[in-house]
Scaffold this motif. Structure first.
Motif: not given
Length: 176
Positions: A1-23
């Motif tokens: 699994m990709t780690t948070l550190a590997e995602l770098g300093p500018r992370i884009c989160i996408m997905g369906p409405s109410n999937s938990g993106k904001s949280t």
């Protein structure tokens, strides 16, 4: 699994409405000391019942936000996606099942009066348009989300169910 550190300093989160993106964005922002940017807040006018801003105003706010050196940005808004992905250093796709999104929608509108990503001065309520979007539109969008995920060459992570999402929270010591 990709780690948070590997995602770098500018992370884009996408997905369906109410999937938990904001949280998730807020949890990552807190952990990594990054600003959390909620695209719904840029797209809609505060103190309104989800009234959109003029398109040019939204795009100006979006493009100014992605120029920051660090961020975790959640939301879809595909018309602004090319420039967002060009600046992003990592990508997370939440692909939770439709029943999960519907459950979360009812929970947030009925019981969660203060939630991450909410509009200032707005109280969520159950809306037919949102039920239609979650139940009818989003399932059709899943193929495009999957194709987008496959085409992205950034460090990336796909979380496809609540169990995988919870495992990511635990593995990265993220707190809601």
């Amino acid at each position: 699994m990709t780690t948070l550190a590997e995602l770098g300093p500018r992370i884009c989160i996408m997905g369906p409405s109410n999937s938990g993106k904001s949280t998730l964005a807020v949890a990552i922002a807190r952990q990594r000391q990054l600003p959390a940017i909620h695209l719904d807040q840029l797209f809609h006018l505060p103190h309104s019942n989800w009234q959109p801003r003029p398109e040019a105003d939204f795009l100006q706010l979006h493009d100014a936000a992605i120029q920051q050196p660090h961020w975790v940005m959640e939301g879809n808004y595909s018309r602004a996606l090319p420039q967002r992905l060009q600046r992003a250093t990592g990508f997370i796709l939440l692909d939770l099942p439709t029943p999960t999104s519907l459950y979360r929608y009812f929970r947030r509108t009925w019981f969660e009066h203060a939630r991450h990503g909410a509009l200032a001065g707005n109280k969520d309520s159950v809306k037919w348009e949102m039920l239609h979007h979650i139940g009818v539109v989003t399932p059709r969008n899943r193929r495009s989300y999957a194709a987008l995920f496959d085409s992205i060459e950034l460090p990336k992570l796909r979380l496809g169910n609540p169990r995988e999402l919870e495992a990511f929270y635990r593995a990265e010591a993220l707190q809601r």
